[in-house]
Design an enzyme around this catalytic site. Sequence first.
Site, PDB file in Angstrom:
ATOM      1  N   THR A 171       4.692  -8.234  -3.232  1.00 51.36           N
ATOM      2  CA  THR A 171       6.477  -7.006  -4.382  1.00 51.36           C
ATOM      3  C   THR A 171       6.935  -8.271  -5.203  1.00 51.36           C
ATOM      4  O   THR A 171       7.510  -9.145  -4.973  1.00 51.36           O
ATOM      5  CB  THR A 171       6.616  -6.159  -3.824  1.00 51.36           C
TER       6      THR A 171
ATOM      7  N   LEU B 185       3.757 -13.423   0.078  1.00 46.43           N
ATOM      8  CA  LEU B 185       5.321 -14.094  -0.291  1.00 46.43           C
ATOM      9  C   LEU B 185       6.357 -13.190  -0.757  1.00 46.43           C
ATOM     10  O   LEU B 185       6.002 -12.693  -1.185  1.00 46.43           O
ATOM     11  CB  LEU B 185       4.471 -15.346  -0.578  1.00 46.43           C
ATOM     12  N   PRO B 186       7.318 -13.337  -0.248  1.00 45.97           N
ATOM     13  CA  PRO B 186       8.611 -12.793  -0.860  1.00 45.97           C
ATOM     14  C   PRO B 186       8.606 -12.423  -2.337  1.00 45.97           C
ATOM     15  O   PRO B 186       8.944 -11.487  -2.234  1.00 45.97           O
ATOM     16  CB  PRO B 186       9.383 -13.407  -0.118  1.00 45.97           C
TER      17      PRO B 186
ATOM     18  N   LYS C 137       4.094  -0.687  -7.820  1.00 40.43           N
ATOM     19  CA  LYS C 137       4.798  -0.549  -6.830  1.00 40.43           C
ATOM     20  C   LYS C 137       6.684  -0.503  -7.295  1.00 40.43           C
ATOM     21  O   LYS C 137       7.221   0.186  -6.263  1.00 40.43           O
ATOM     22  CB  LYS C 137       4.612  -2.106  -5.882  1.00 40.43           C
TER      23      LYS C 137
ATOM     24  N   LYS D  80      15.684  -7.228  -3.817  1.00 39.25           N
ATOM     25  CA  LYS D  80      14.652  -7.563  -4.900  1.00 39.25           C
ATOM     26  C   LYS D  80      13.832  -6.524  -5.673  1.00 39.25           C
ATOM     27  O   LYS D  80      13.859  -6.598  -6.813  1.00 39.25           O
ATOM     28  CB  LYS D  80      14.340  -8.653  -4.138  1.00 39.25           C
TER      29      LYS D  80
HETATM   30  P1  NAD Z   1       8.413 -12.164   5.318  1.00 36.17           P
HETATM   31  O1  NAD Z   1      10.064 -12.854   4.369  1.00 36.17           O
HETATM   32  O2  NAD Z   1       8.311 -11.255   6.407  1.00 36.17           O
HETATM   33  O3  NAD Z   1       7.442 -12.726   5.146  1.00 36.17           O
HETATM   34  C1  NAD Z   1       6.491 -13.862   4.092  1.00 36.17           C
HETATM   35  C2  NAD Z   1       6.265 -15.004   4.634  1.00 36.17           C
HETATM   36  O4  NAD Z   1       5.729 -15.816   3.581  1.00 36.17           O
HETATM   37  C3  NAD Z   1       7.421 -16.128   5.819  1.00 36.17           C
HETATM   38  O5  NAD Z   1       6.480 -16.180   7.024  1.00 36.17           O
HETATM   39  C4  NAD Z   1       7.349 -17.067   5.321  1.00 36.17           C
HETATM   40  O6  NAD Z   1       7.502 -18.153   5.745  1.00 36.17           O
HETATM   41  C5  NAD Z   1       6.178 -17.523   4.596  1.00 36.17           C
HETATM   42  N1  NAD Z   1       6.306 -18.266   3.583  1.00 36.17           N
HETATM   43  C6  NAD Z   1       7.379 -18.273   1.941  1.00 36.17           C
HETATM   44  N2  NAD Z   1       7.589 -19.116   1.092  1.00 36.17           N
HETATM   45  C7  NAD Z   1       5.802 -20.018   1.382  1.00 36.17           C
HETATM   46  C8  NAD Z   1       5.578 -20.930   1.179  1.00 36.17           C
HETATM   47  N3  NAD Z   1       5.802 -21.621  -0.201  1.00 36.17           N
HETATM   48  N4  NAD Z   1       3.938 -21.367   1.351  1.00 36.17           N
HETATM   49  C9  NAD Z   1       3.806 -20.425   2.128  1.00 36.17           C
HETATM   50  N5  NAD Z   1       4.236 -19.725   2.733  1.00 36.17           N
HETATM   51  C10 NAD Z   1       5.758 -19.515   2.252  1.00 36.17           C
HETATM   52  O7  NAD Z   1       8.356 -11.198   4.116  1.00 36.17           O
HETATM   53  P2  NAD Z   1       7.000  -9.554   4.278  1.00 36.17           P
HETATM   54  O8  NAD Z   1       7.838  -8.193   4.665  1.00 36.17           O
HETATM   55  O9  NAD Z   1       6.596  -9.790   4.705  1.00 36.17           O
HETATM   56  O10 NAD Z   1       7.143  -9.302   3.110  1.00 36.17           O
HETATM   57  C11 NAD Z   1       5.884  -9.787   1.995  1.00 36.17           C
HETATM   58  C12 NAD Z   1       6.334  -9.151   0.605  1.00 36.17           C
HETATM   59  O11 NAD Z   1       5.348  -8.097   0.869  1.00 36.17           O
HETATM   60  C13 NAD Z   1       7.392  -9.372   0.054  1.00 36.17           C
HETATM   61  O12 NAD Z   1       7.229  -9.261  -1.488  1.00 36.17           O
HETATM   62  C14 NAD Z   1       7.750  -7.852  -0.029  1.00 36.17           C
HETATM   63  O13 NAD Z   1       8.491  -7.331  -0.640  1.00 36.17           O
HETATM   64  C15 NAD Z   1       6.815  -6.894   0.211  1.00 36.17           C
HETATM   65  N6  NAD Z   1       6.353  -5.970   0.557  1.00 36.17           N
HETATM   66  C16 NAD Z   1       7.122  -5.738   2.134  1.00 36.17           C
HETATM   67  C17 NAD Z   1       6.919  -4.528   2.728  1.00 36.17           C
HETATM   68  C18 NAD Z   1       7.582  -4.491   4.325  1.00 36.17           C
HETATM   69  O14 NAD Z   1       7.483  -3.153   4.842  1.00 36.17           O
HETATM   70  N7  NAD Z   1       7.819  -5.824   5.058  1.00 36.17           N
HETATM   71  C19 NAD Z   1       6.112  -3.515   2.432  1.00 36.17           C
HETATM   72  C20 NAD Z   1       5.039  -3.759   1.581  1.00 36.17           C
HETATM   73  C21 NAD Z   1       5.762  -4.662   0.596  1.00 36.17           C
END
Ligand code: NAD
Length: 310
Positions: free
Chosen positions: A103, A72-73, A183, A258
């Site tokens: 993260t 999740l975000p 991380k 963030k």
């Molecule tokens: P994203 O915003 O694309 O996806 C997050 C998902 O969580 C969304 O689909 C959203 O609808 C869902 N969500 C939000 N609140 C929710 C809830 N209450 N119940 C169910 N679902 C819910 O983000 P992402 O890029 O997939 O990143 C997710 C995490 O991983 C973040 O913490 C980010 O920092 C970390 N991350 C991202 C990357 C990257 O390259 N994108 C790499 C490493 C780590």
Amino acid sequence: QAKAIGFIGLGNMGFSMATNLAEKLPVNSSVHVFDIIPALVDDICAKYPDRVVACSGPKDVADRSDIIITMLPEGKHVKAVYMGTDGICSSDVGQKLLVDCSTIDTASFLEIKDHISKNFPRASFYDAPVSGGVIGAERGMIAFFLGCAEDNTKDIEELRQLFSLMGNKLIPCGGPSLGIAAKLSNNYLSGIIAIACSEAMDMGMKSGLDPRVLAQVYAAGNAQNTICDRFNPVPGVDPDAPSSNGYKKGFKVHLMKKDISLALDMAHRVGSTNVLGSVGLQIYKEASEDERCKDLDSRIVFRYLGGNEN
Ligand code: NAD
């Protein structure tokens, strides 16, 4: 042996991670998914109708799964999914294995861990944030930084097997929340490098160099790094990089804001200097609010800083 895995959060990273589970888990296993965006749930269920099961919410996911992964975000979302109404903790997670791969800030993680320890003393809850980007997630090539002591061999082995379906590296980082600390330290570095790479590329290009030549120079010289190689901020250098694909399907700029902000909080807490981080945070903050950059891959800082994309 067959497993029932829960997966909550099917965004840029989670969708591919859950897809890899659906494709690679042993026969008779199942993946139980939930996201607040129904289209994401529908997409993955349509792709794997015999494997992936749509759930009505976090509790439903937890009721049906032995191991539950959240992606999740931010901390507030993870707290709501665990401790909110109809959250994971309203299910009996007795002896289950719970893993947060998002993260988030360490305070939110430790608050949830405390809540779980009090209510379900035999359940295990770990932080295991990942690195490798969306392309890494699609290819099953991400690294997991696990907040777990190396001598906890039973859980590490169980998680090693599971993570090997979604990634190619597992680094035990010590105790609870040290995966997050690792991380944040990593993303502080990669976020600052993306800004430095954008500036270095821009000055080279404006001096008459081809951006692909510049990338080759960095790769051959002592500035070699993954951001310049695989996530170059300049479109056209690497065809697979988000920059070459409209800065889509990457690591969104507000998520980098963030992470740098969380890293700065951590640096402040432990008394570490953060000169570059303060400037970096300002740049990512402004870029994430800029209409030309918001919601795009964080390497959009190249555009934000006035880089020439043609
Ligand atoms: P994203 O915003 O694309 O996806 C997050 C998902 O969580 C969304 O689909 C959203 O609808 C869902 N969500 C939000 N609140 C929710 C809830 N209450 N119940 C169910 N679902 C819910 O983000 P992402 O890029 O997939 O990143 C997710 C995490 O991983 C973040 O913490 C980010 O920092 C970390 N991350 C991202 C990357 C990257 O390259 N994108 C790499 C490493 C780590």
